[in-house]
Design a protein around this motif. Structure first.
Motif, short mmCIF file in Angstrom:
data_model
loop_
_atom_site.label_atom_id
_atom_site.label_comp_id
_atom_site.label_asym_id
_atom_site.label_seq_id
_atom_site.Cartn_x
_atom_site.Cartn_y
_atom_site.Cartn_z
N GLU A 1 46.40 31.55 29.27
CA GLU A 1 47.18 32.79 29.40
C GLU A 1 47.20 33.22 30.86
N VAL A 2 48.39 33.46 31.37
CA VAL A 2 48.52 33.94 32.75
C VAL A 2 48.19 35.43 32.78
N GLU A 3 47.19 35.78 33.57
CA GLU A 3 46.81 37.18 33.73
C GLU A 3 47.83 37.91 34.57
N ARG A 4 48.23 37.28 35.66
CA ARG A 4 49.26 37.88 36.53
C ARG A 4 49.75 36.82 37.51
N PRO B 1 49.51 31.82 40.19
CA PRO B 1 49.10 32.52 38.98
C PRO B 1 47.58 32.59 38.83
N PHE B 2 47.11 33.70 38.27
CA PHE B 2 45.75 33.81 37.79
C PHE B 2 45.78 33.49 36.30
N VAL B 3 44.97 32.53 35.88
CA VAL B 3 45.10 31.96 34.54
C VAL B 3 43.77 32.01 33.80
N GLU C 1 49.04 36.56 20.12
CA GLU C 1 48.89 35.26 19.48
C GLU C 1 48.35 34.24 20.47
N GLY C 2 47.26 33.62 20.11
CA GLY C 2 46.66 32.60 20.97
C GLY C 2 45.81 33.15 22.09
N ARG C 3 45.55 34.46 22.08
CA ARG C 3 44.74 35.05 23.14
C ARG C 3 43.31 35.28 22.68
N SER C 4 42.42 35.37 23.65
CA SER C 4 41.06 35.80 23.38
C SER C 4 41.05 37.31 23.24
N ASP C 5 40.14 37.86 22.42
CA ASP C 5 40.06 39.30 22.24
C ASP C 5 39.21 39.98 23.30
N ARG C 6 38.64 39.22 24.21
CA ARG C 6 37.76 39.80 25.22
C ARG C 6 38.56 40.62 26.23
N PRO C 7 38.16 41.92 26.48
CA PRO C 7 38.83 42.67 27.54
C PRO C 7 38.60 42.01 28.88
#
Length: 226
Positions: free
Chosen positions: A29-32, A43-45, A214-220
């Motif tokens: 997942e790209v953070e930004r 990208p930060f991934v 979808e497909g993401r981790s739940d960690r903040p």
């Protein structure tokens, strides 16, 4: 009027296709995106996998990645900064131009799922043209306007205001401090109309949440980057 677009691009036409061929149980997942210059973006991934050593070895072999470095290491995921090759950045450019911005980008290998905010429908049309000219298969799943009647979360103004008032009055407290009938009287609408409005609002929020996570981790994570 701002337009939100939820779309997909095949992984093999974007980034990290080789890495996904070599690694199993991998989510990205790209953070930004951070612009380096007019034609480049770094990208930060966030990466979740059961074998980070194999993942980093795959990155070395991946033709879509020029360089990478790990920034944050957690128990089951890591944050990387990556430089992608020019062919990948052709796709990224329209996400970072003056008329559109990437809200999210993630994949578990099948395709990249993107949420893009465009300044107007003309900007969206230009995006289509850019994809066609560069042989990119862009599949649009959803298009909706961000105006005074609908928020980024898919709620109409009346749904948003109803949820806000319900929260303020304690309808979602445990135990509830206001009943549905009392809330309907407060909003000056019928019990049935309020019940239907709440159900539609809840459905919109659930759909948007499932789609965006979808497909993401739940960690903040946002606090790790500040």
């Amino acid at each position: 009027m701002v337009t939100m677009v939820e779309c997909r691009v095949p992984t093999e036409q974007f980034a990290l296709a080789r890495t996904f061929l070599l690694c199993s149980e991998l989510r990205v997942e790209v953070e930004r995106f951070v612009a380096q210059d007019a034609g480049s973006a770094m990208p930060f991934v966030w990466v979740t996998t059961d074998d980070f050593e194999a993942f980093e070895a795959a990155l070395v072999e991946d033709p879509s990645v020029e360089t990478f470095s790990m920034l944050i290491e957690l128990e089951d995921e890591r944050l990387y900064r990556m430089n992608w090759v020019q062919e990948v950045e052709l796709m990224v450019q329209f996400l970072l131009d003056e008329r559109s911005a990437a809200v999210s980008a993630r994949t578990d290998g099948g395709s990249w799922r993107l949420r893009v905010m465009c300044s107007d429908r003309d900007s969206l049309s230009r995006t289509y043209e850019c994809c066609e000219e560069n042989g990119l298969s862009l599949t649009v799943d959803s298009i909706y306007e961000l105006d005074e009647e609908r928020s980024e979360f898919g709620l109409t103004r009346s749904q948003y205001e109803t949820l806000r008032e319900a929260k303020r009055l304690g309808y979602y407290d445990v135990p509830r401090t206001v009943t549905l009938t009392e809330l309907a009287n407060e909003l000056d609408i019928s019990h049935q109309a309020l019940s239907e409005r709440l159900r539609r609002a809840h459905a919109n929020l659930i759909d948007r949440t499932i789609s965006s996570t979808e497909g993401r981790s739940d960690r903040p994570r946002s606090d790790l980057l500040t």
